[in-house]
Design an enzyme around this catalytic site. Sequence first.
Site, PDB file in Angstrom:
ATOM      1  N   LYS A   9    -102.478  67.131  72.263  1.00  0.00           N
ATOM      2  CA  LYS A   9    -102.086  67.636  73.582  1.00  0.00           C
ATOM      3  C   LYS A   9    -100.575  67.737  73.700  1.00  0.00           C
ATOM      4  O   LYS A   9    -100.049  68.601  74.412  1.00  0.00           O
ATOM      5  CB  LYS A   9    -102.644  66.716  74.671  1.00  0.00           C
ATOM      6  CG  LYS A   9    -104.139  66.457  74.584  1.00  0.00           C
ATOM      7  CD  LYS A   9    -104.948  67.733  74.650  1.00  0.00           C
ATOM      8  CE  LYS A   9    -106.438  67.452  74.661  1.00  0.00           C
ATOM      9  NZ  LYS A   9    -106.959  66.923  73.384  1.00  0.00           N
ATOM     10  N   ARG A  11    -120.199  76.613  77.831  1.00  0.00           N
ATOM     11  CA  ARG A  11    -120.792  75.358  78.286  1.00  0.00           C
ATOM     12  C   ARG A  11    -120.640  75.266  79.799  1.00  0.00           C
ATOM     13  O   ARG A  11    -119.605  75.636  80.348  1.00  0.00           O
ATOM     14  CB  ARG A  11    -120.100  74.158  77.621  1.00  0.00           C
ATOM     15  CG  ARG A  11    -120.353  74.050  76.131  1.00  0.00           C
ATOM     16  CD  ARG A  11    -119.430  73.057  75.470  1.00  0.00           C
ATOM     17  NE  ARG A  11    -118.041  73.516  75.517  1.00  0.00           N
ATOM     18  CZ  ARG A  11    -117.004  72.799  75.123  1.00  0.00           C
ATOM     19  NH1 ARG A  11    -117.185  71.573  74.675  1.00  0.00           N
ATOM     20  NH2 ARG A  11    -115.794  73.301  75.175  1.00  0.00           N
ATOM     21  N   SER A  32    -117.244  71.915  67.528  1.00  0.00           N
ATOM     22  CA  SER A  32    -118.701  71.836  67.397  1.00  0.00           C
ATOM     23  C   SER A  32    -119.427  72.949  68.138  1.00  0.00           C
ATOM     24  O   SER A  32    -118.843  73.741  68.870  1.00  0.00           O
ATOM     25  CB  SER A  32    -119.191  70.478  67.909  1.00  0.00           C
ATOM     26  OG  SER A  32    -118.842  70.309  69.263  1.00  0.00           O
ATOM     27  N   GLY A  38    -112.873  65.061  71.765  1.00  0.00           N
ATOM     28  CA  GLY A  38    -114.254  64.610  71.881  1.00  0.00           C
ATOM     29  C   GLY A  38    -114.804  64.574  73.295  1.00  0.00           C
ATOM     30  O   GLY A  38    -115.989  64.329  73.499  1.00  0.00           O
ATOM     31  N   GLU A  69    -107.509  73.632  76.012  1.00  0.00           N
ATOM     32  CA  GLU A  69    -107.032  73.019  74.771  1.00  0.00           C
ATOM     33  C   GLU A  69    -107.448  73.889  73.607  1.00  0.00           C
ATOM     34  O   GLU A  69    -108.272  74.802  73.755  1.00  0.00           O
ATOM     35  CB  GLU A  69    -107.616  71.612  74.589  1.00  0.00           C
ATOM     36  CG  GLU A  69    -109.135  71.606  74.451  1.00  0.00           C
ATOM     37  CD  GLU A  69    -109.718  70.214  74.352  1.00  0.00           C
ATOM     38  OE1 GLU A  69    -108.936  69.245  74.301  1.00  0.00           O
ATOM     39  OE2 GLU A  69    -110.956  70.094  74.324  1.00  0.00           O
ATOM     40  N   ARG A 129    -111.369  76.188  67.736  1.00  0.00           N
ATOM     41  CA  ARG A 129    -112.019  76.702  68.942  1.00  0.00           C
ATOM     42  C   ARG A 129    -111.066  76.522  70.116  1.00  0.00           C
ATOM     43  O   ARG A 129    -110.672  75.401  70.430  1.00  0.00           O
ATOM     44  CB  ARG A 129    -113.333  75.982  69.235  1.00  0.00           C
ATOM     45  CG  ARG A 129    -114.223  76.732  70.233  1.00  0.00           C
ATOM     46  CD  ARG A 129    -115.434  75.924  70.676  1.00  0.00           C
ATOM     47  NE  ARG A 129    -115.025  74.790  71.493  1.00  0.00           N
ATOM     48  CZ  ARG A 129    -115.434  73.545  71.309  1.00  0.00           C
ATOM     49  NH1 ARG A 129    -116.252  73.242  70.315  1.00  0.00           N
ATOM     50  NH2 ARG A 129    -115.016  72.576  72.099  1.00  0.00           N
TER      51      ARG A 129
END
Length: 454
Positions: free
Chosen positions: A285, A430, A151, A349, A144, A125
């Site tokens: 990263k 989001r 998820s 995360g 990123e 993703r």
Amino acid sequence: MAALWEDVFSNEELLEEISTVAVDKALLMGVIMRTKENPNSSDVVSFAPITLLPSPVPRTLFEQAQSVQEDFNLLVDRISQNPSFLEQVLSSTMKVDDFIKRLFQIYRLVVAEGLAQSVFLGINRSDYMFDGREDGTTALKQIEINTIAASFGGLTSRTPAVHQHVLKMLGLTNEARNILPNNPSCGIARGIAKAWELYASEKAVVMFLVETTQRNIFDHRYVENELWNRPAPRFRDGHEVAVVYFRTGYVPQDYDEQDWEARLLMERSKAVKCPDVATQLVGTKKVQQELSRPRTLEKFLPDEPEAVARIRQTFTGLYTLDMGTEGDKTVEIALANPEQFVLKPQREGGGNNIYGEEIKQVLEKVKHGLERTSYILMDKIKPQPVKNCLLRAAGQTRLSQCISELGVFGVYVRHGDEMVLNERVGHLLRTKAIEHEDGGVAAGVAVLDNPYLV
């Protein structure tokens, strides 16, 4: 677009009424999570946090993010096949980051032994924000790319119906028709099923590897349910494993010594790992920062100049903190204008990035030592805020100034040297209030959303 929803936002009584409608529809559609109090039980669930109305997204930037996803799939796969590049790029990071070091040790060992795995599955993703420029235009800039445990492909497959219903209840029937169909869970399952098929053992199963504490279990269940609708794997213990689908394993806390031994065992096997350890390392990263250097993309995509151009257009400023004059210069510019940057460690995360004055505090401590090489520096993307109402369980209905983050899911399957599947399979929007610098839905900061193209 803001004016379109303004009639709703300016009416407090209507806001309360329609919020109840939205929550009920979210529950009806299965946009749900387990509760914080009982994260391992489905006896009591709540609706997953969601916006009251869809947020505006520039159509041209949404289409740009869609068009580049298959390029990123190909890039990730090609980098994962280049041990020398990964070792060169991560050499400084491994000196100070034990987690990356342990992953790379496994990678080095399985490469030296010879890979048993011949089928490779990537579920990625790529996440973006819409950077506001001084001239009033906006640009798509990558935050990123997630190569492990990407998820919300399940829950976001259920959210379009929520906003369609809300808009219809508001009498905005035409606007309801503009909510985009979206089903990443179907595409993710298609990739898993293809990998299982190529593994070529009908008795073998797919194994979902999940966290011990799992509030977001229904996000997995939607993918699992899509698999049950295909002539593919059974899910039982004690069977040969064809595909290992990681929804955990991306932070140091996920591993004790027994877990590290299990990871090595899996990597040595011929099972299809999603991701294999090489692909997980591609998502660091540091690799992202190195890819922004001139002529690096061309090394991996020498036959794809248009793909190179599409990928490079999404890059923002990325800067090394390796020891030496280049890293020293990065420290200087960050200390001089910390509000212009984000300091990023090699972690996934959400909730790990460092902003503003805290950048100065961290860099002042580590600027002369190797520890600084565990970070990269990135230009801070500055989206234009929009108004929305963020709905959370047991929360008050209130308006916020918000910013959104767009993710595009990609799936690929490679069999030996042949890429047999390369697709973009859906999107995730989001949204969070502007007072929060970092953190996603699982961290309790952002909420699920749908793009309304403008």
